[in-house]
Design a protein around this motif. Sequence first.
Motif, short mmCIF file in Angstrom:
data_model
loop_
_atom_site.label_atom_id
_atom_site.label_comp_id
_atom_site.label_asym_id
_atom_site.label_seq_id
_atom_site.Cartn_x
_atom_site.Cartn_y
_atom_site.Cartn_z
N VAL A 192 0.81 -1.22 0.00
CA VAL A 192 0.00 0.00 0.00
C VAL A 192 0.84 1.27 0.00
N SER A 193 1.87 1.33 0.81
CA SER A 193 2.70 2.53 0.92
C SER A 193 4.17 2.11 1.02
N PRO A 194 4.82 1.88 -0.11
CA PRO A 194 6.12 1.20 -0.12
C PRO A 194 7.25 1.93 0.61
N SER A 195 7.22 3.26 0.63
CA SER A 195 8.32 3.95 1.30
C SER A 195 8.14 4.02 2.82
N HIS A 196 6.98 3.62 3.30
CA HIS A 196 6.70 3.69 4.75
C HIS A 196 6.46 2.33 5.37
N MET A 197 6.33 1.29 4.56
CA MET A 197 5.98 -0.02 5.09
C MET A 197 7.00 -1.07 4.69
N PRO A 198 7.19 -2.09 5.53
CA PRO A 198 8.10 -3.18 5.18
C PRO A 198 7.47 -4.11 4.16
N ASN A 199 8.29 -4.92 3.50
CA ASN A 199 7.77 -5.87 2.51
C ASN A 199 6.81 -6.89 3.12
N ALA A 200 6.93 -7.07 4.43
CA ALA A 200 6.04 -8.02 5.11
C ALA A 200 4.58 -7.58 5.07
N ASP A 201 4.35 -6.29 4.78
CA ASP A 201 2.98 -5.79 4.68
C ASP A 201 2.38 -5.97 3.29
N THR A 202 3.10 -6.62 2.41
CA THR A 202 2.58 -6.87 1.05
C THR A 202 1.42 -7.86 1.11
N ARG A 203 0.40 -7.59 0.33
CA ARG A 203 -0.77 -8.47 0.26
C ARG A 203 -0.90 -8.99 -1.17
N SER A 204 -1.30 -10.28 -1.30
CA SER A 204 -1.41 -10.92 -2.61
C SER A 204 -2.87 -11.19 -2.97
N PHE A 205 -3.20 -11.01 -4.28
CA PHE A 205 -4.57 -11.21 -4.77
C PHE A 205 -4.51 -11.96 -6.09
N PRO A 206 -5.33 -13.01 -6.25
CA PRO A 206 -5.37 -13.74 -7.54
C PRO A 206 -6.02 -12.87 -8.62
N LEU A 207 -5.52 -12.99 -9.84
CA LEU A 207 -6.09 -12.21 -10.95
C LEU A 207 -7.39 -12.82 -11.46
N GLY A 208 -7.56 -14.08 -11.24
CA GLY A 208 -8.78 -14.75 -11.70
C GLY A 208 -8.58 -15.39 -13.05
N ALA A 209 -9.43 -16.36 -13.34
CA ALA A 209 -9.35 -17.11 -14.59
C ALA A 209 -9.59 -16.20 -15.78
N GLY A 210 -8.79 -16.40 -16.83
CA GLY A 210 -8.98 -15.65 -18.06
C GLY A 210 -8.32 -14.29 -18.09
N ALA A 211 -7.68 -13.88 -17.00
CA ALA A 211 -7.03 -12.56 -16.98
C ALA A 211 -5.78 -12.59 -17.84
N THR A 212 -5.59 -11.56 -18.65
CA THR A 212 -4.38 -11.42 -19.46
C THR A 212 -3.67 -10.13 -19.08
N VAL A 213 -2.34 -10.18 -19.11
CA VAL A 213 -1.55 -9.02 -18.70
C VAL A 213 -0.68 -8.58 -19.87
N SER A 214 -0.88 -7.33 -20.29
CA SER A 214 -0.07 -6.79 -21.39
C SER A 214 -0.03 -5.26 -21.25
N GLY A 215 1.16 -4.75 -21.04
CA GLY A 215 1.33 -3.29 -20.91
C GLY A 215 0.48 -2.70 -19.78
N PRO A 216 0.52 -3.26 -18.58
CA PRO A 216 -0.33 -2.77 -17.49
C PRO A 216 0.02 -1.32 -17.10
N LYS A 217 -1.02 -0.62 -16.63
CA LYS A 217 -0.85 0.77 -16.19
C LYS A 217 -1.48 0.95 -14.81
N LEU A 218 -0.81 1.78 -14.00
CA LEU A 218 -1.27 2.06 -12.64
C LEU A 218 -1.30 3.57 -12.41
N GLY A 219 -2.37 4.04 -11.80
CA GLY A 219 -2.49 5.47 -11.50
C GLY A 219 -2.24 5.79 -10.04
N LEU A 220 -2.32 7.09 -9.73
CA LEU A 220 -2.09 7.57 -8.37
C LEU A 220 -3.34 7.37 -7.52
#
Length: 243
Positions: free
Chosen positions: A195-223
């Motif tokens: 959630v907040s990489p410069s303030h939190m340790p890697n241990a606070d990382t959370r994982s989520f499945p993308l789900g069946a049929g998800a394709t990844v190509s040129g992903p984009k992330l906003g603020l």
Amino acid sequence: MRVRHRHRALLAVTTAALALSLTACNGDDQAAATPTTGPDATASGPAATGAPADGSPSEAPKAPEASQAPEASQKPKASVKPNGGGSANNTEAYAYKHPCAMTQLSLNVRQEGSRRIIEVANTGASACGLDLLPAVALGDSSSADRSDSLHPLVPSGIGGPNHALLAGTKAYAVLDLNPGGKAGAKGIDEMNVLVSPSHMPNADTRSFPLGAGATVSGPKLGLYHGSVADAVASMRQADIAQQ
């Protein structure tokens, strides 16, 4: 003998007349002494003046003056809370100086087509500051080596203070796995979010499945933004690799 009888008769008449005269005089005197009781009578004595019977001066009783209630019984004045009713530790200024901890946040990810809406809620009582965007890595959930994970593009020119997250509010960041709709890379089925990489340790990382049929190509992330619509607009501006 006749003369004596006449004299006696005359004397009796005179005596009777004198008695009647005296009786009339006494009656007039008594009538004059009796006070008039009719409506024209003038009252006299203490009752006429309203004075007390003992002759002391009369004065209308004064109404008791209202006394002020003691300070302890008066209602306390309402205290004015800073920042329009919020507490002093629930302001943007406070958030900029106090980074968020994962213990005061909840994280949820939901799917909308190829997009993933990252929702961060402040469940604590104080404001806190998030990095301007989360750290996201896309990879294979069965792989022990995450070094090959794919990172989305993010908007360039990022700078400024942390994203202020007030108590009871939410922040949104949008990830589009395949904005171009192209054929995706194989073996990517999971997204990892810090959630907040410069303030939190890697241990606070959370994982989520993308789900069946998800394709990844040129992903984009906003603020982070306060609404999904603004977060989508920010995602569309992504043009450089996340550092």
